[in-house]
Design a protein around this motif. Structure first.
Motif, PDB file in Angstrom:
ATOM      1  N   LEU A   3      63.241  18.915  78.077  1.00  0.00           N
ATOM      2  CA  LEU A   3      63.437  20.113  77.599  1.00  0.00           C
ATOM      3  C   LEU A   3      62.834  21.164  78.796  1.00  0.00           C
ATOM      4  N   ASN A   4      63.512  21.916  79.410  1.00  0.00           N
ATOM      5  CA  ASN A   4      62.741  22.852  80.355  1.00  0.00           C
ATOM      6  C   ASN A   4      62.459  24.223  79.612  1.00  0.00           C
ATOM      7  N   ILE A   5      61.130  24.599  79.795  1.00  0.00           N
ATOM      8  CA  ILE A   5      60.785  25.869  79.069  1.00  0.00           C
ATOM      9  C   ILE A   5      60.323  26.831  79.889  1.00  0.00           C
ATOM     10  N   LEU A   6      60.803  28.087  80.093  1.00  0.00           N
ATOM     11  CA  LEU A   6      60.217  29.064  80.633  1.00  0.00           C
ATOM     12  C   LEU A   6      59.431  29.926  79.622  1.00  0.00           C
ATOM     13  N   TYR A   7      58.122  29.974  79.879  1.00  0.00           N
ATOM     14  CA  TYR A   7      57.390  30.637  78.745  1.00  0.00           C
ATOM     15  C   TYR A   7      56.747  32.062  79.550  1.00  0.00           C
ATOM     16  N   GLY A 209      69.758  27.051  76.505  1.00  0.00           N
ATOM     17  CA  GLY A 209      70.079  26.951  75.030  1.00  0.00           C
ATOM     18  C   GLY A 209      70.243  25.769  74.447  1.00  0.00           C
ATOM     19  N   LYS A 210      70.263  24.722  75.495  1.00  0.00           N
ATOM     20  CA  LYS A 210      70.417  23.224  74.877  1.00  0.00           C
ATOM     21  C   LYS A 210      69.271  22.528  75.845  1.00  0.00           C
ATOM     22  N   THR A 237      59.682  23.953  61.854  1.00  0.00           N
ATOM     23  CA  THR A 237      59.866  22.653  61.680  1.00  0.00           C
ATOM     24  C   THR A 237      60.875  21.968  62.301  1.00  0.00           C
ATOM     25  N   ASN A 238      62.280  22.552  62.107  1.00  0.00           N
ATOM     26  CA  ASN A 238      63.507  22.275  62.645  1.00  0.00           C
ATOM     27  C   ASN A 238      63.879  22.883  63.939  1.00  0.00           C
ATOM     28  N   TRP A 239      62.901  23.072  64.787  1.00  0.00           N
ATOM     29  CA  TRP A 239      63.283  23.996  65.860  1.00  0.00           C
ATOM     30  C   TRP A 239      64.084  23.053  66.957  1.00  0.00           C
ATOM     31  N   GLU A 240      64.419  21.648  66.853  1.00  0.00           N
ATOM     32  CA  GLU A 240      65.133  20.994  67.622  1.00  0.00           C
ATOM     33  C   GLU A 240      66.689  21.441  67.529  1.00  0.00           C
ATOM     34  N   ASN A 241      66.912  21.692  66.087  1.00  0.00           N
ATOM     35  CA  ASN A 241      68.389  22.033  65.721  1.00  0.00           C
ATOM     36  C   ASN A 241      69.191  23.139  66.576  1.00  0.00           C
ATOM     37  N   TYR A 242      68.055  24.030  66.995  1.00  0.00           N
ATOM     38  CA  TYR A 242      68.558  25.046  67.647  1.00  0.00           C
ATOM     39  C   TYR A 242      68.948  24.897  69.043  1.00  0.00           C
ATOM     40  N   THR A 247      78.026  28.742  75.531  1.00  0.00           N
ATOM     41  CA  THR A 247      78.534  29.478  76.834  1.00  0.00           C
ATOM     42  C   THR A 247      77.704  30.548  77.059  1.00  0.00           C
ATOM     43  N   CYS A 248      77.801  31.300  78.308  1.00  0.00           N
ATOM     44  CA  CYS A 248      76.988  32.351  78.461  1.00  0.00           C
ATOM     45  C   CYS A 248      77.761  33.564  77.864  1.00  0.00           C
TER      46      CYS A 248
END
Length: 298
Positions: A3-7, A209-210, A237-242, A247-248
Motif C-alpha cells: 500500500l502506498n500512503i500519502l500522509y 483508493g485500492k 479494525t477493518n480498515w483493509e475492507n475499504y 473509478t475517479c
C-alpha cells in the motif's frame, strides 16, 4: 498487500515565504505543533503494528516538516521497519541532515524543491551533494517560472548528472509561456510536458483508493488528496475492507501525486520504484510519451 500512503497531518507552517503558497511564512502555536507530533507518532506506531502488509509512504505536508525533529525521527524509524519499502518526504531541504545517517538509506527518499527566491543556490546544492554523498535517494526540482530560468540552468550545471531535476509546470501561466520557455523547461526536464496536462480522469480506473490512499492526522482515509470524501479510517479494525477498485469522480487530474496513479497513463512504467519521490527509472527513453505514440492520448 503493498500500500502506498500519502500522509498529510495538521502541519501548515513553513519557514519560506513563496508568494504562490497560502502557507508561506505561517507559524503555528506550540500546542498545534505538539498535536501534529502526537498524530504523527500514532501513525508511525500504526505502521509498525501491521507487519503483515508492505508500505511505501510519502509525507506531503502543507508546510516544511523536516525542520521539526519528529519528522526526521519518523523517517528514521519507518526506514528501519522491515515491511516498509520506502519512506519519502517533500521538503525545501532547509533542515540539517545529521539524521540521515541514522536511517536506512536504501529506503529513504526526498523530493527536494529549490526556491531561488528564498535560498542561495550554492546552499541548496551543498545539501544535495551531501545527500548524494550519504547515498540517499532524492530528486531535485523547481517551480517553472520563466524569471528563474538562469537559476534553473545553473542548478542543472551544479547538480550531478544522475540527479533528476524536475520542473513543476505552473498551469495557470502556461498560456503566457513562449515556445522558447517551454523548450527550455523541456531541455532541463525531459518529462516536463507530462506535468503540463489536465488529464481526463472521470470514470477512469485509478490505483487511488485500492493500492494508494491519502491519510490525515486523524487517520481518515481518502482515495487521494484531490477527492475529499472519506473512504474509512486506518484506526478502524477493518480498515483493509475499504481498499477496493474505484473509478475517479473528478473530471481531470493535473497534479503529479495524483495522476501518476491513473491506470491508463501507465506512469508506473516511467517512474517504477521512484514513483513517490518523483525519480524516473530512465529519462530519455520515455520522451516518446510526450511526442507521439501512447503520448497522443495524454
Amino acid at each position: 498487500m503493498h500500500l502506498n500512503i500519502l500522509y498529510r497531518g495538521s502541519l501548515v507552517s513553513c519557514n519560506y515565504g513563496c508568494e504562490y503558497c497560502p502557507f508561506a511564512k505561517r507559524q503555528q502555536t506550540a500546542a498545534e505543533l505538539a498535536s501534529d507530533k502526537q498524530d504523527l507518532e500514532r501513525f508511525v506506531n500504526w505502521v509498525s503494528q501491521h507487519p503483515q502488509h508492505e508500505f511505501s509512504i510519502l509525507f506531503t505536508p502543507w508546510g516544511e516538516a523536516l525542520i521539526h525533529r519528529c519528522y526526521q525521527q519518523a523517517l528514521v524509524r519507518l526506514t528501519q521497519m522491515p515491511h516498509v519499502n520506502k519512506a519519502a518526504i517533500q521538503t525545501n531541504l532547509s533542515c540539517n541532515l545529521d539524521w540521515v545517517e541514522e536511517s536506512n538509506k536504501d529506503k529513504l527518499a526526498l523530493w527536494a524543491t529549490f526556491h531561488p527566491e528564498w535560498v542561495e543556490r550554492d546552499s541548496y546544492v551543498a545539501k544535495c551533494l551531501e545527500l548524494d554523498k550519504l547515498g540517499a535517494h532524492f530528486s531535485a526540482g523547481v517551480v517553472g517560472f520563466p524569471q528563474f530560468k538562469h537559476e534553473i540552468a545553473a542548478l542543472r550545471q551544479d547538480l550531478p548528472e544522475h540527479v533528476y531535476l524536475w520542473i513543476n509546470a505552473v498551469k495557470a501561466e502556461l498560456p503566457n509561456l513562449s515556445q522558447e520557455d517551454r523548450e527550455f523547461f523541456k531541455s532541463i526536464d525531459p518529462l516536463y510536458e507530462l506535468n503540463t496536462q489536465h488529464y481526463p480522469s472521470f470514470g477512469r480506473s485509478c490505483r487511488a483508493g485500492k493500492s494508494a490512499i491519502s491519510v490525515d492526522g486523524q487517520g481518515t482515509m481518502r482515495r487521494c488528496h484531490f477527492i475529499k470524501a472519506p473512504i474509512g479510517n486506518i484506526y478502524d479494525t477493518n480498515w483493509e475492507n475499504y481498499l477496493v477498485d474505484r473509478t475517479c469522480t473528478n473530471q481531470t487530474c493535473h497534479c503529479h501525486i495524483g495522476y501518476v496513479h491513473l491506470e491508463y497513463l501507465e506512469l508506473d512504467k516511467v517512474f517504477g520504484s521512484g514513483i513517490l519521490e518523483r525519480i524516473p527509472q530512465k529519462l530519455f527513453p520515455f520522451s516518446p510519451l510526450i511526442k507521439g505514440g501512447r503520448g497522443d492520448q495524454l
